[in-house]
Enzyme design. Sequence first.
Site, short mmCIF file in Angstrom:
data_model
loop_
_atom_site.label_atom_id
_atom_site.label_comp_id
_atom_site.label_asym_id
_atom_site.label_seq_id
_atom_site.Cartn_x
_atom_site.Cartn_y
_atom_site.Cartn_z
N GLY A 14 0.82 -1.22 0.00
CA GLY A 14 0.00 0.00 0.00
C GLY A 14 0.85 1.26 0.00
O GLY A 14 0.57 2.22 0.72
N THR A 16 0.84 3.45 -2.05
CA THR A 16 0.04 4.57 -2.58
C THR A 16 -0.93 5.14 -1.55
O THR A 16 -1.66 6.09 -1.84
CB THR A 16 -0.74 4.08 -3.82
OG1 THR A 16 -1.31 2.80 -3.51
CG2 THR A 16 0.16 3.95 -5.02
N LEU A 60 -3.75 -7.82 -3.19
CA LEU A 60 -3.45 -8.56 -1.96
C LEU A 60 -4.63 -9.40 -1.48
O LEU A 60 -4.49 -10.17 -0.52
CB LEU A 60 -3.00 -7.59 -0.85
CG LEU A 60 -1.66 -6.89 -1.13
CD1 LEU A 60 -1.42 -5.78 -0.11
CD2 LEU A 60 -0.50 -7.87 -1.11
N ASN A 86 1.02 -2.40 5.36
CA ASN A 86 0.28 -1.15 5.51
C ASN A 86 -1.00 -1.12 4.69
O ASN A 86 -1.96 -0.44 5.08
CB ASN A 86 1.24 -0.01 5.11
CG ASN A 86 0.52 1.28 4.85
OD1 ASN A 86 0.02 1.93 5.76
ND2 ASN A 86 0.45 1.66 3.57
N SER A 138 -5.29 -0.64 14.26
CA SER A 138 -6.25 0.44 14.49
C SER A 138 -6.91 0.27 15.85
O SER A 138 -7.04 -0.85 16.36
CB SER A 138 -7.31 0.37 13.38
OG SER A 138 -8.42 1.13 13.74
N TYR A 151 -13.58 -4.86 9.28
CA TYR A 151 -12.33 -4.11 9.47
C TYR A 151 -11.83 -4.26 10.91
O TYR A 151 -10.65 -4.54 11.14
CB TYR A 151 -12.59 -2.63 9.14
CG TYR A 151 -11.37 -1.73 9.27
CD1 TYR A 151 -10.42 -1.66 8.25
CD2 TYR A 151 -11.19 -0.94 10.40
CE1 TYR A 151 -9.32 -0.83 8.37
CE2 TYR A 151 -10.09 -0.10 10.52
CZ TYR A 151 -9.15 -0.05 9.50
OH TYR A 151 -8.06 0.78 9.62
N LYS A 155 -8.31 -6.05 12.12
CA LYS A 155 -7.24 -5.35 12.84
C LYS A 155 -6.99 -5.98 14.22
O LYS A 155 -5.87 -6.02 14.69
CB LYS A 155 -7.58 -3.86 12.98
CG LYS A 155 -7.59 -3.12 11.65
CD LYS A 155 -6.22 -3.08 10.98
CE LYS A 155 -6.22 -2.34 9.67
NZ LYS A 155 -4.89 -2.28 9.03
N1 LIG Z 1 -6.57 6.52 8.05
C1 LIG Z 1 -6.82 6.24 9.31
O1 LIG Z 1 -7.49 7.01 10.03
C2 LIG Z 1 -6.29 4.97 9.95
C3 LIG Z 1 -6.58 4.74 11.31
C4 LIG Z 1 -6.06 3.58 11.90
C5 LIG Z 1 -5.31 2.70 11.15
N2 LIG Z 1 -5.06 2.95 9.83
C6 LIG Z 1 -4.27 1.99 9.06
O2 LIG Z 1 -3.12 2.63 8.51
C7 LIG Z 1 -2.80 2.04 7.23
C8 LIG Z 1 -2.71 3.13 6.16
O3 LIG Z 1 -3.96 3.79 6.12
P1 LIG Z 1 -4.26 4.94 5.06
O4 LIG Z 1 -5.45 5.67 5.61
O5 LIG Z 1 -2.99 5.70 4.77
O6 LIG Z 1 -4.72 4.05 3.79
P2 LIG Z 1 -5.41 4.55 2.42
O7 LIG Z 1 -4.90 5.91 2.06
O8 LIG Z 1 -6.89 4.36 2.52
O9 LIG Z 1 -4.86 3.49 1.34
C9 LIG Z 1 -5.21 2.13 1.31
C10 LIG Z 1 -4.07 1.38 0.60
O10 LIG Z 1 -4.36 -0.01 0.54
C11 LIG Z 1 -4.18 -0.44 -0.81
N3 LIG Z 1 -5.13 -1.53 -1.10
C12 LIG Z 1 -6.46 -1.57 -0.87
N4 LIG Z 1 -6.98 -2.73 -1.32
C13 LIG Z 1 -5.95 -3.43 -1.86
C14 LIG Z 1 -5.84 -4.70 -2.49
N5 LIG Z 1 -6.91 -5.51 -2.70
N6 LIG Z 1 -4.63 -5.11 -2.91
C15 LIG Z 1 -3.55 -4.32 -2.73
N7 LIG Z 1 -3.57 -3.11 -2.14
C16 LIG Z 1 -4.77 -2.67 -1.71
C17 LIG Z 1 -4.48 0.79 -1.68
O11 LIG Z 1 -3.83 0.65 -2.96
P3 LIG Z 1 -4.34 1.47 -4.27
O12 LIG Z 1 -4.69 2.86 -3.82
O13 LIG Z 1 -3.14 1.44 -5.18
O14 LIG Z 1 -5.51 0.73 -4.83
C18 LIG Z 1 -3.82 1.88 -0.82
O15 LIG Z 1 -2.43 1.93 -1.06
C19 LIG Z 1 -3.89 1.00 6.97
O16 LIG Z 1 -3.43 -0.29 7.38
C20 LIG Z 1 -5.03 1.44 7.87
O17 LIG Z 1 -5.90 0.37 8.25
C21 LIG Z 1 -5.53 4.08 9.21
#
Ligand SMILES: NC(=O)c1ccc[n+]([C@@H]2O[C@H](COP(=O)([O-])OP(=O)(O)OC[C@H]3O[C@@H](n4cnc5c(N)ncnc54)[C@H](OP(=O)(O)O)[C@@H]3O)[C@@H](O)[C@H]2O)c1
Length: 242
Positions: A14, A16, A60, A86, A138, A151, A155
């Site tokens: 991830g 991106t 994935l 990630n 999370s 979700y 987690k």
């Molecule tokens: N944002 C929050 O508030 C928050 C809070 C707690 C924990 N987290 C955790 O922190 C991490 C990063 O979060 P984020 O908010 O930065 O994420 P995000 O911007 O929503 O991005 C999700 C990522 O997962 C990839 N992805 C989704 N489905 C996929 C698949 N089937 N195969 C391969 N790749 C896939 C996407 O790739 P593409 O875009 O290339 O499709 C993207 O790179 C995650 O593990 C999330 O659960 C986030």
Amino acid sequence: MELPLQGKTLLITGGTSRLGQAVVQKASQQGARVFFTYFHSTALAQGLEQTGAQGFAVDLADVKAIDAFAQVFREKVEFLDVLIHNAAATADALIEKMSEKEWDDVMRVNLKAPFYLTQKLLPLLLRKTPSKVFTLVSRAGLSGLAGAANYAASKGGLISMTKTLARELGRKKILVNAVNPGFMQSSITASVPQEILQENLEESPLKTFSDPGEVADFLLFLSSDRMRQVTGQVFHFESRPF
Ligand SMILES: NC(=O)c1ccc[n+]([C@@H]2O[C@H](COP(=O)([O-])OP(=O)(O)OC[C@H]3O[C@@H](n4cnc5c(N)ncnc54)[C@H](OP(=O)(O)O)[C@@H]3O)[C@@H](O)[C@H]2O)c1
């Protein structure tokens, strides 16, 4: 300029994502050889490659795609110092409405893929130790999240998997830790209703969203040789009660 990750090879899934982009950019600046996976965000991935990092398109949710990627990757690099799980998927719905596919898709990307990819890349992680595995977890995994049983369960499972792998792999000098980045503005939070986001901010002592750049800095500090003896831990960016 200090290069704390010079000589290290790092793979983040991830790349991106909001957080992934910050990790790829900063790890490249700090001297690491950086690889990342992505899925749909091809243009973003191409932009990230300007840093010198290399991206791989991998679904994935698909074990065969993970197998194929792991095979190519094992031929490409001799060792792996840091593996960061990630990438994450969401498909929110209340229990009455959540389909089997929505449950399975989220569990596949968020829980099965980190286990399976770690297993497939173990030979690379064992080649030069200590090496490190990180999972992104999370608050939902500890306290639950209405409308996101898939979700939250993924987690929660990832936290217990992290602690288990820390126990299994410790004597092989692979350190396994989890980071909860707190609420960051991204495609994950974009689907959360505004009033829930606001409630979360109000509950937080700092009354602010987490900064992906700061979370990336923390992950990269843990990835550097400055951290060599911590394993099986969950680091939280938020201090709200669970
Ligand atoms: N944002 C929050 O508030 C928050 C809070 C707690 C924990 N987290 C955790 O922190 C991490 C990063 O979060 P984020 O908010 O930065 O994420 P995000 O911007 O929503 O991005 C999700 C990522 O997962 C990839 N992805 C989704 N489905 C996929 C698949 N089937 N195969 C391969 N790749 C896939 C996407 O790739 P593409 O875009 O290339 O499709 C993207 O790179 C995650 O593990 C999330 O659960 C986030």
